[in-house]
Motif scaffolding. Structure first.
Motif, PDB file in Angstrom:
ATOM      1  N   GLN A  45       0.826  -1.202   0.000  1.00 45.07           N
ATOM      2  CA  GLN A  45       0.000   0.000   0.000  1.00 45.07           C
ATOM      3  C   GLN A  45       0.867   1.261   0.000  1.00 45.07           C
ATOM      4  OE1 GLN A  45      -2.684   0.421   3.360  1.00 45.07           O
ATOM      5  NE2 GLN A  45      -4.229   1.271   1.995  1.00 45.07           N
ATOM      6  N   THR A  46       1.885   1.316   0.842  1.00 45.32           N
ATOM      7  CA  THR A  46       2.749   2.499   0.861  1.00 45.32           C
ATOM      8  C   THR A  46       3.532   2.612  -0.444  1.00 45.32           C
ATOM      9  OG1 THR A  46       4.556   1.314   1.937  1.00 45.32           O
ATOM     10  CG2 THR A  46       2.984   2.428   3.361  1.00 45.32           C
ATOM     11  N   TYR A  47       3.985   1.477  -0.971  1.00 45.18           N
ATOM     12  CA  TYR A  47       4.770   1.446  -2.211  1.00 45.18           C
ATOM     13  C   TYR A  47       3.949   1.959  -3.393  1.00 45.18           C
ATOM     14  CZ  TYR A  47       7.929  -0.715  -5.689  1.00 45.18           C
ATOM     15  OH  TYR A  47       8.789  -0.956  -6.721  1.00 45.18           O
ATOM     16  N   ILE A  48       2.730   1.432  -3.559  1.00 46.51           N
ATOM     17  CA  ILE A  48       1.904   1.777  -4.726  1.00 46.51           C
ATOM     18  C   ILE A  48       1.347   3.192  -4.613  1.00 46.51           C
ATOM     19  CG2 ILE A  48      -0.350   0.911  -3.979  1.00 46.51           C
ATOM     20  CD1 ILE A  48       1.131   0.167  -7.381  1.00 46.51           C
ATOM     21  N   GLU A  49       1.066   3.661  -3.397  1.00 41.12           N
ATOM     22  CA  GLU A  49       0.512   5.003  -3.263  1.00 41.12           C
ATOM     23  C   GLU A  49       1.542   6.066  -3.611  1.00 41.12           C
ATOM     24  OE1 GLU A  49      -2.160   5.908  -0.206  1.00 41.12           O
ATOM     25  OE2 GLU A  49      -3.328   4.101  -0.576  1.00 41.12           O
ATOM     26  N   ARG A  50       2.810   5.808  -3.313  1.00 35.50           N
ATOM     27  CA  ARG A  50       3.862   6.733  -3.753  1.00 35.50           C
ATOM     28  C   ARG A  50       3.944   6.767  -5.267  1.00 35.50           C
ATOM     29  NH1 ARG A  50       8.089   4.523   0.510  1.00 35.50           N
ATOM     30  NH2 ARG A  50       7.443   5.742   2.317  1.00 35.50           N
ATOM     31  N   LEU A  51       3.818   5.593  -5.897  1.00 38.32           N
ATOM     32  CA  LEU A  51       3.872   5.542  -7.361  1.00 38.32           C
ATOM     33  C   LEU A  51       2.693   6.282  -7.991  1.00 38.32           C
ATOM     34  CD1 LEU A  51       5.008   1.895  -8.142  1.00 38.32           C
ATOM     35  CD2 LEU A  51       6.336   3.979  -8.306  1.00 38.32           C
ATOM     36  N   VAL A  52       1.495   6.122  -7.431  1.00 39.65           N
ATOM     37  CA  VAL A  52       0.314   6.792  -7.987  1.00 39.65           C
ATOM     38  C   VAL A  52       0.463   8.302  -7.836  1.00 39.65           C
ATOM     39  CG1 VAL A  52      -2.178   7.120  -7.747  1.00 39.65           C
ATOM     40  CG2 VAL A  52      -1.222   4.834  -7.644  1.00 39.65           C
ATOM     41  N   THR A  53       0.972   8.743  -6.698  1.00 39.49           N
ATOM     42  CA  THR A  53       1.171  10.178  -6.486  1.00 39.49           C
ATOM     43  C   THR A  53       2.154  10.738  -7.516  1.00 39.49           C
ATOM     44  OG1 THR A  53       0.737   9.924  -4.138  1.00 39.49           O
ATOM     45  CG2 THR A  53       1.874  11.928  -4.815  1.00 39.49           C
ATOM     46  N   THR A  54       3.211   9.995  -7.796  1.00 37.10           N
ATOM     47  CA  THR A  54       4.169  10.424  -8.815  1.00 37.10           C
ATOM     48  C   THR A  54       3.538  10.406 -10.201  1.00 37.10           C
ATOM     49  OG1 THR A  54       5.963   9.481  -7.505  1.00 37.10           O
ATOM     50  CG2 THR A  54       6.426   9.928  -9.817  1.00 37.10           C
ATOM     51  N   ALA A  55       2.756   9.371 -10.498  1.00 38.65           N
ATOM     52  CA  ALA A  55       2.171   9.206 -11.833  1.00 38.65           C
ATOM     53  C   ALA A  55       1.061  10.207 -12.114  1.00 38.65           C
ATOM     54  CB  ALA A  55       1.634   7.784 -11.982  1.00 38.65           C
ATOM     55  N   ARG A  56       0.481  10.807 -11.084  1.00 40.23           N
ATOM     56  CA  ARG A  56      -0.619  11.757 -11.300  1.00 40.23           C
ATOM     57  C   ARG A  56      -0.198  12.942 -12.150  1.00 40.23           C
ATOM     58  NH1 ARG A  56      -3.717  13.539  -6.029  1.00 40.23           N
ATOM     59  NH2 ARG A  56      -1.732  14.556  -5.758  1.00 40.23           N
ATOM     60  N   VAL A  57       1.068  13.304 -12.106  1.00 44.82           N
ATOM     61  CA  VAL A  57       1.557  14.433 -12.902  1.00 44.82           C
ATOM     62  C   VAL A  57       1.363  14.133 -14.385  1.00 44.82           C
ATOM     63  CG1 VAL A  57       3.553  15.875 -13.426  1.00 44.82           C
ATOM     64  CG2 VAL A  57       3.211  15.000 -11.113  1.00 44.82           C
ATOM     65  N   GLY A  58       1.712  12.923 -14.805  1.00 43.91           N
ATOM     66  CA  GLY A  58       1.434  12.477 -16.164  1.00 43.91           C
ATOM     67  C   GLY A  58       2.419  12.906 -17.231  1.00 43.91           C
ATOM     68  N   ASP A  59       3.509  13.564 -16.872  1.00 42.19           N
ATOM     69  CA  ASP A  59       4.468  14.003 -17.881  1.00 42.19           C
ATOM     70  C   ASP A  59       5.541  12.935 -18.110  1.00 42.19           C
ATOM     71  OD1 ASP A  59       5.817  14.215 -15.524  1.00 42.19           O
ATOM     72  OD2 ASP A  59       6.551  16.261 -15.851  1.00 42.19           O
ATOM     73  N   PHE A  60       6.523  13.276 -18.937  1.00 39.98           N
ATOM     74  CA  PHE A  60       7.571  12.325 -19.297  1.00 39.98           C
ATOM     75  C   PHE A  60       8.395  11.902 -18.080  1.00 39.98           C
ATOM     76  CE2 PHE A  60      11.918  11.507 -20.907  1.00 39.98           C
ATOM     77  CZ  PHE A  60      11.628  10.358 -21.623  1.00 39.98           C
ATOM     78  N   ASN A  61       8.677  12.860 -17.200  1.00 41.40           N
ATOM     79  CA  ASN A  61       9.453  12.520 -16.010  1.00 41.40           C
ATOM     80  C   ASN A  61       8.688  11.568 -15.093  1.00 41.40           C
ATOM     81  OD1 ASN A  61      11.808  13.875 -16.567  1.00 41.40           O
ATOM     82  ND2 ASN A  61      11.069  15.806 -15.711  1.00 41.40           N
ATOM     83  N   ALA A  62       7.380  11.700 -15.026  1.00 38.51           N
ATOM     84  CA  ALA A  62       6.581  10.770 -14.233  1.00 38.51           C
ATOM     85  C   ALA A  62       6.701   9.362 -14.803  1.00 38.51           C
ATOM     86  CB  ALA A  62       5.120  11.213 -14.212  1.00 38.51           C
ATOM     87  N   HIS A  63       6.639   9.248 -16.132  1.00 38.88           N
ATOM     88  CA  HIS A  63       6.834   7.944 -16.782  1.00 38.88           C
ATOM     89  C   HIS A  63       8.184   7.350 -16.390  1.00 38.88           C
ATOM     90  CE1 HIS A  63       3.655   7.040 -19.745  1.00 38.88           C
ATOM     91  NE2 HIS A  63       3.429   8.343 -19.725  1.00 38.88           N
ATOM     92  N   ARG A  64       9.223   8.162 -16.447  1.00 38.64           N
ATOM     93  CA  ARG A  64      10.572   7.674 -16.145  1.00 38.64           C
ATOM     94  C   ARG A  64      10.707   7.233 -14.695  1.00 38.64           C
ATOM     95  NH1 ARG A  64      15.256  11.358 -18.503  1.00 38.64           N
ATOM     96  NH2 ARG A  64      16.393   9.645 -17.540  1.00 38.64           N
ATOM     97  N   LEU A  65      10.159   8.014 -13.773  1.00 37.96           N
ATOM     98  CA  LEU A  65      10.258   7.677 -12.362  1.00 37.96           C
ATOM     99  C   LEU A  65       9.488   6.399 -12.035  1.00 37.96           C
ATOM    100  CD1 LEU A  65       9.925  11.218 -10.789  1.00 37.96           C
ATOM    101  CD2 LEU A  65      11.897   9.713 -10.632  1.00 37.96           C
ATOM    102  N   VAL A  66       8.284   6.268 -12.586  1.00 37.99           N
ATOM    103  CA  VAL A  66       7.484   5.069 -12.337  1.00 37.99           C
ATOM    104  C   VAL A  66       8.154   3.854 -12.969  1.00 37.99           C
ATOM    105  CG1 VAL A  66       5.262   3.956 -12.796  1.00 37.99           C
ATOM    106  CG2 VAL A  66       5.324   6.325 -12.057  1.00 37.99           C
ATOM    107  N   PHE A  67       8.681   4.003 -14.179  1.00 39.18           N
ATOM    108  CA  PHE A  67       9.345   2.877 -14.836  1.00 39.18           C
ATOM    109  C   PHE A  67      10.600   2.447 -14.077  1.00 39.18           C
ATOM    110  CE2 PHE A  67      12.250   0.945 -17.918  1.00 39.18           C
ATOM    111  CZ  PHE A  67      11.452  -0.094 -18.361  1.00 39.18           C
TER     112      PHE A  67
END
Length: 117
Positions: A45-67
Motif C-alpha cells: 500500500q505504501t509502495y503503490i501510493e507513492r507511485l500513484v502520487t508520482t504518476a498523477r503528474v502524467g508528464d515524461f518525467n513521471a513515466h521515467r520515475l514510475v518505470f
C-alpha cells in the motif's frame, strides 16, 4: 527493538523484498485487485501510493520515475495513462485493504488489496 522503524522486512533480503514489492505492484496494476497476506498488503500500500502520487503528474518525467520502480512498460503505461488520472483531485488513500480469511497452510491472515473507485 523496532520502535518507530520505517518498514517491514518480511523475512527477506533487501533485494528480494524490492523484487517482491515490484511484482506485487505490477500484479495490482494489471488486475486491479489481488489477494496476499496482510503484512505484504500493508507494505504494498505504501509502495503503490507513492507511485500513484508520482504518476498523477502524467508528464515524461513521471513515466521515467514510475518505470524506474516497476521495470515494466505495460504496467507503467497503464498506471500513468489510465489509473493515476482518476485520482487527480484525491489527496491520498488510493488503495483499500480488506481482510478475508486465514490461510490454511500456515494460519496467516490474508487480505485483498484493490484500488479505490
Amino acid at each position: 527493538m523496532r520502535h518507530r522503524h520505517g518498514y517491514r522486512k518480511l523475512g527477506r533480503t533487501s533485494s528480494h523484498r524490492k523484487a517482491l514489492l515490484k511484482n506485487l505492484a505490477i500484479a495490482l496494476i494489471d488486475n486491479g485487485k489481488i489477494e496476499t497476506s496482510v503484512f505484504k498488503a500493508k507494505e504494498l500500500q505504501t509502495y503503490i501510493e507513492r507511485l500513484v502520487t508520482t504518476a498523477r503528474v502524467g508528464d515524461f518525467n513521471a513515466h521515467r520515475l514510475v518505470f524506474a520502480y516497476l521495470q515494466n512498460k505495460g504496467a507503467t503505461k497503464k498506471l500513468v495513462a489510465e489509473i493515476a488520472p482518476k485520482y487527480k483531485e484525491r489527496k491520498g488513500g488510493y488503495t483499500r485493504i480488506q481482510r478475508t480469511r486465514t490461510r490454511r497452510g500456515d494460519a496467516s491472515q490474508m487480505a485483498f488489496i484493490e484500488f479505490v473507485e
